[in-house]
Motif scaffolding. Structure first.
Motif, short mmCIF file in Angstrom:
data_model
loop_
_atom_site.label_atom_id
_atom_site.label_comp_id
_atom_site.label_asym_id
_atom_site.label_seq_id
_atom_site.Cartn_x
_atom_site.Cartn_y
_atom_site.Cartn_z
N ALA A 1 0.84 -1.19 0.00
CA ALA A 1 0.00 0.00 0.00
C ALA A 1 0.88 1.24 0.00
O ALA A 1 1.83 1.35 0.78
N HIS A 2 0.57 2.18 -0.88
CA HIS A 2 1.24 3.47 -0.85
C HIS A 2 0.89 4.18 0.45
O HIS A 2 -0.25 4.11 0.93
N TYR A 3 1.89 4.90 1.01
CA TYR A 3 1.76 5.47 2.36
C TYR A 3 2.26 6.91 2.33
O TYR A 3 3.42 7.17 2.00
N TYR A 4 1.38 7.84 2.68
CA TYR A 4 1.70 9.27 2.69
C TYR A 4 1.78 9.75 4.13
O TYR A 4 0.76 10.01 4.78
N ALA A 5 2.98 9.88 4.65
CA ALA A 5 3.18 10.21 6.07
C ALA A 5 3.13 11.72 6.28
O ALA A 5 4.13 12.38 6.48
N ALA A 6 1.91 12.27 6.28
CA ALA A 6 1.74 13.72 6.42
C ALA A 6 0.91 14.10 7.64
O ALA A 6 0.44 15.22 7.74
N TRP A 7 0.78 13.17 8.61
CA TRP A 7 -0.20 13.35 9.67
C TRP A 7 0.43 13.61 11.03
O TRP A 7 -0.13 13.25 12.06
N LYS A 8 1.58 14.26 11.00
CA LYS A 8 2.16 14.88 12.18
C LYS A 8 1.98 16.38 12.03
O LYS A 8 2.25 16.94 10.95
N PHE A 9 1.53 17.04 13.07
CA PHE A 9 1.18 18.46 12.96
C PHE A 9 2.35 19.28 12.41
O PHE A 9 3.45 19.23 12.94
#
Length: 408
Positions: A24-32
């Motif tokens: 699965a492609h994973y976009y790690a953008a969910w840290k403030f």
């Protein structure tokens, strides 16, 4: 029994068995503050609470959050995350440190400190867009490759195919602009392959994100030294702004895959998409930033039931390919966590675990029994210290009241 804490940590995953890599492609953008170009969950909290993850809004740098994701993914047959990898523009051509990365927390703070990290594979997808840092013949060998080798390839759970670490590239045309010529890029890739042999590998594999059906793009990829092509999504676009003919969507995705196979049935890896709805990026704030998503976006959805039909279609095609076809080894899923761009399979209030259940039923032996209680059901959480989380119950009550008024 719910809201009673029987364990002190995320329960150990019980992975389902699959005969292939399901990545699965994973976009790690969910840290403030990590994304820089958008405001993460805060862009969703008031208008799109139905996109709330089942664990609630979360701080993605928390390893415990990552362990929940590993549990949910592996118990449903998703056995690899492909992380978008960004180097900041001002660091181009320089020695790399972790501080030079955009959204590097997903790997360096979360995954690499997760208790169950060895239970899932990971890989990087190098983002070489003009907004971030490109590279060249010297920089790739002297800066990128040593950093990747030290921090990723030599870890026990990095994705290897034929004992070769796999580097995914987004996108073909963008990285092409970084090199003097196709031959120069191929020679640089070959030097990387030789470098990897010094660390016990049999070389390296380079894959490029390109769903173009232009034969010249295919030839260009071969000439530049890529081992195969893939998509960040299926490459499907609906014929209008909103499209709800699910059978046509399934046929459209299958037709694109088959056309790639007609060009070369060994060279393309499919990506299966569940839906596309980037409505949060139609906002005035996004337009003020210069992102004209309405120019290219369209909205379409597959129900989880139809998504399962699509998965079976793709699996049937892949299973009939030549033994040495890359698509016999790996298939990609679009996407784990593109919450605002609008394509995600991670557990959510909108879909629950249903997209994951579809993957499990198609690509695994269903030899396990996933636990569908949420973290909060089991006495864990909240994992949110940064975001303006919505009152989801209030949102559901509003939906119910509106439906009642309309006589539904």
């Amino acid at each position: 029994m719910y809201n009673i804490k029987f364990e002190n940590y995320v329960p150990k995953p019980d992975p389902a068995i699959s005969d292939r890599i399901v990545a699965a492609h994973y976009y790690a953008a969910w840290k403030f503050g990590a994304a820089e170009i958008h405001e993460g969950f805060n862009d969703l909290s008031e208008i799109y609470p139905d996109r709330t993850p089942l664990m609630g809004y979360y701080d993605e740098d928390n390893p415990e959050v990552c362990d929940w994701e590993i549990k949910w993914a592996t118990e449903h047959g998703v056995n690899c995350f492909i992380h978008c990898w960004y180097r900041k523009k001002e660091c181009e051509g320089k020695k790399i440190s972790i501080e030079n990365l955009r959204c590097g927390h997903g790997l360096h703070e979360a995954l690499f400190n997760a208790k169950y990290q060895q239970m899932i594979k990971f890989a990087i997808m190098y983002e070489a867009s003009p907004r971030w840092a490109g590279t060249d013949e010297v920089d790739m060998i002297e800066n990128l490759l040593p950093f990747w080798m030290e921090n990723y390839f030599t870890r026990g759970n990095y994705l290897l195919l034929d004992n070769k670490p796999v580097v995914f590239v987004y996108q073909q045309r963008r990285l092409s602009e970084c090199f003097k010529s196709a031959q120069s890029q191929k020679e640089t890739f070959d030097k990387c392959r030789e470098y990897a042999k010094n660390f016990g590998f049999d070389g390296m594999i380079f894959a490029t994100c390109n769903t173009s059906l232009d034969f010249e793009d295919y030839i260009d990829a071969k000439n530049r030294g890529y081992d195969f092509r893939f998509g960040y999504n299926s490459g499907y676009n609906s014929p209008c702004d909103y499209f709800d003919d699910e059978d046509a969507i399934i046929k459209g995705q299958c037709d694109i895959f088959k056309k790639h196979l007609q060009i070369d049935d060994r060279y393309f890896i499919p990506t299966v998409s569940c839906f596309q709805d980037p409505s949060p990026r139609f906002t005035e704030r996004w337009n003020n930033l210069g992102y004209k998503f309405r120019q290219w976006s369209n909205i379409w959805y597959l129900t989880p039931e139809k998504f399962k039909v699509l998965l079976r279609e793709f699996k049937s095609v892949c299973d009939k390919l030549p033994e040495d076809a890359w698509a016999r080894k790996i298939i990609m899923i679009d996407n784990w966590n593109e919450w605002d761009e609008g394509h995600f399979i991670a557990p959510s209030h909108k879909f629950g675990y249903k997209f994951l259940q579809a993957i499990r039923e198609v690509f695994t032996d269903c030899n396990n029994l996933p636990d569908y209680r949420t973290p909060r059901d089991q006495g864990f959480g909240s994992y949110n210290e940064s975001w303006n989380e919505p009152d989801f119950k209030e949102y559901c009550d509003k939906l119910l009241n509106n439906s009642t008024k309309k006589g539904r």
